[in-house]
Write a protein that holds these residues in place. Sequence first.
Motif, mmCIF file in Angstrom:
data_model
loop_
_atom_site.group_PDB
_atom_site.id
_atom_site.type_symbol
_atom_site.label_atom_id
_atom_site.label_comp_id
_atom_site.label_asym_id
_atom_site.label_seq_id
_atom_site.Cartn_x
_atom_site.Cartn_y
_atom_site.Cartn_z
ATOM 1 N N PRO A 190 7.968 -9.359 6.665
ATOM 2 C CA PRO A 190 7.147 -10.179 7.557
ATOM 3 C C PRO A 190 5.960 -9.436 8.164
ATOM 4 O O PRO A 190 4.955 -10.071 8.519
ATOM 5 N N ASP A 191 6.045 -8.106 8.286
ATOM 6 C CA ASP A 191 4.941 -7.365 8.900
ATOM 7 C C ASP A 191 3.857 -6.984 7.904
ATOM 8 O O ASP A 191 2.911 -6.276 8.242
ATOM 9 N N GLY A 192 3.949 -7.482 6.660
ATOM 10 C CA GLY A 192 2.946 -7.188 5.654
ATOM 11 C C GLY A 192 3.225 -5.934 4.852
ATOM 12 O O GLY A 192 2.419 -5.555 3.994
ATOM 13 N N GLY A 193 4.352 -5.295 5.106
ATOM 14 C CA GLY A 193 4.685 -4.062 4.418
ATOM 15 C C GLY A 193 5.404 -4.296 3.102
ATOM 16 O O GLY A 193 5.707 -5.432 2.720
ATOM 17 N N PRO A 194 5.706 -3.221 2.401
ATOM 18 C CA PRO A 194 6.377 -3.347 1.106
ATOM 19 C C PRO A 194 7.850 -3.676 1.257
ATOM 20 O O PRO A 194 8.531 -3.152 2.141
ATOM 21 N N GLY A 195 8.344 -4.552 0.383
ATOM 22 C CA GLY A 195 9.763 -4.831 0.327
ATOM 23 C C GLY A 195 10.469 -3.823 -0.561
ATOM 24 O O GLY A 195 9.841 -2.904 -1.104
ATOM 25 N N PRO A 196 11.785 -3.957 -0.752
ATOM 26 C CA PRO A 196 12.517 -2.983 -1.572
ATOM 27 C C PRO A 196 12.023 -2.927 -3.005
ATOM 28 O O PRO A 196 12.017 -1.860 -3.626
ATOM 29 N N GLU A 197 11.589 -4.080 -3.547
ATOM 30 C CA GLU A 197 11.086 -4.072 -4.924
ATOM 31 C C GLU A 197 9.793 -3.270 -5.030
ATOM 32 O O GLU A 197 9.603 -2.495 -5.970
ATOM 33 N N ASP B 184 -7.447 -7.354 4.274
ATOM 34 C CA ASP B 184 -6.945 -7.995 5.498
ATOM 35 C C ASP B 184 -5.467 -7.685 5.719
ATOM 36 O O ASP B 184 -5.034 -7.452 6.854
ATOM 37 N N ASN B 185 -4.694 -7.677 4.637
ATOM 38 C CA ASN B 185 -3.267 -7.362 4.779
ATOM 39 C C ASN B 185 -3.063 -5.932 5.252
ATOM 40 O O ASN B 185 -2.126 -5.638 6.014
ATOM 41 N N LEU B 186 -3.955 -5.028 4.835
ATOM 42 C CA LEU B 186 -3.901 -3.645 5.310
ATOM 43 C C LEU B 186 -4.001 -3.585 6.832
ATOM 44 O O LEU B 186 -3.188 -2.932 7.502
#
Length: 531
Positions: free
Chosen positions: A210-217, A165-167
């Motif tokens: 917030p858009d479900g994407g990867p953060g810097p970590e 779903d996050n995809l």
Amino acid sequence: MAMNATSINVVISISFSTSMSTTIISLVVTIFSILYFLQLLSSWPCPWPLVGNLPQLFRHKPTFRWVHGFMRQMNTEIACFRVRNTHFIPVLSPEIAREIYKKQDAVFACRPLTLWTQEMSGRYKTVVLAPHSDQWRKMKKIWISEVVSPARLKWLHDKRAEEGDNLVFYVQNQCKVNKIVDLRLVTRHYSTNVVRKMLFGRRNFGKGTPDGGPGPEEMEHVEAVFITMKYLDLDGQQKLVKHVNKDLIGKYHNPIIDERIHQWRSGQREDMDDILDVFINLKDPSGQPFLTEDEIRYQLAVFVGPGSLRFPLGFLNNGPFLRILKLRIASVDNPSNAVEWAMAEMINQPQLMKKAQEEIDRVVGMERLVQESDIRELNYVKACAREAYRLHPLSPFNVPHMSMQDTTVAGYHIPKGSHVIVSRYGLGRNPKVWVNPHSFEPERHMNDEDVSLLQNDLRFISFSTGRRGCIAGMLGTYMTIMLLARLVQCFDWTPPPKGIDLSEAADDILTPATPITAFAKPRLPPHLYPI
């Protein structure tokens, strides 16, 4: 000035020694120069004294293409290249591969022992890199019964479904903002999310976006996962592997593992939620922890770690390394690479995309999202994934199998200690096996009522086979098909103005030369998209 006898003897001795040394050096240089020019003039890779075929492997890059080109020129499907005292035997034939992986599986059940594999596996604590030993049998039993068993995969189903779903949520947001979607970023983000969720019960090491994407970590973590595939050099391998281990285990994994162990020992945690909990709670017959803390750390690192690390060739323990081989360790890069290629081919041939969408619409309908329970009936989608694994393997070669005794394969003598490397690239593009081997044609896999990603007859390799084969084939199937099916079902795709570049990277990994990007547009009713 008069010179006594002792002085004369010393001078003569020194002169003689210097003269002999110069002669020997000149002779060696002459021999190697002659051999070098003969190598340039000859198509036959004659081994050099002492170092074997090492000079040719250094000179021709990417090495795997030279190896395959030589074997085509010699019209052979098995060859032997010697590096010092080690024989490397590439295989391009399904029949020979079956003899190695099935008929003589017990003979080739060992792995090469190297400083590199020792470093990556914490002194051979992991199931993939351990030699044929009690430790390997112990870890394989744990993986089969506690990690990738049908019951365990069912237990972890909701975590994979959440990442499906996050995809969709993430790609839809990319459509709103950028219109064009980076499929390499999307496929790798999904794959690492699934694995992190199953291992640690979390998608993000930090806050994510917030858009479900990867953060810097997560970006740094994924970079550590994939860095060894692309930036291996001849001198920095040990340093690089230690760097990756530091990023994967030290910076991101260890704090979670240490905290979780403390929670269980202090009684703060009572319910198991993920694979880390499972590993911590395994007990031996006396009730003591079955896995040491180091075994837990390296098992988790292998699961989420680089899926196609380059495997060092040659004498292995005290010299420079070569970049001919890859080592598929885990479940991150294999699905992401296959789906990136499948999407590229299907966008480039819109009729294939349409056929896959029609199948999903027929099986699933337009009022719900595709689920793992639908995979069995999505034969054309699976055929597209199979074709991607056949035509576009990430790794040119499979993990090396080392012979534990002298044996004979296909009529050829294989000395004890030889490293047999079955070619994923060669099997999948073998013209004796496949019609139009360089064309992406999913229909070639539609002969069976139930299409499977597993390939036990070794006409190509998806997840390997045999006692040292991939034990996570079912998990790999779930991840690959759900990733591909959600992208196909939920969005219409069109190529960018410059079209889709289907060329392969010009090094030892077979990703697309440039990340695949395409325009995406939602194709389902709005209420189906996660918010």
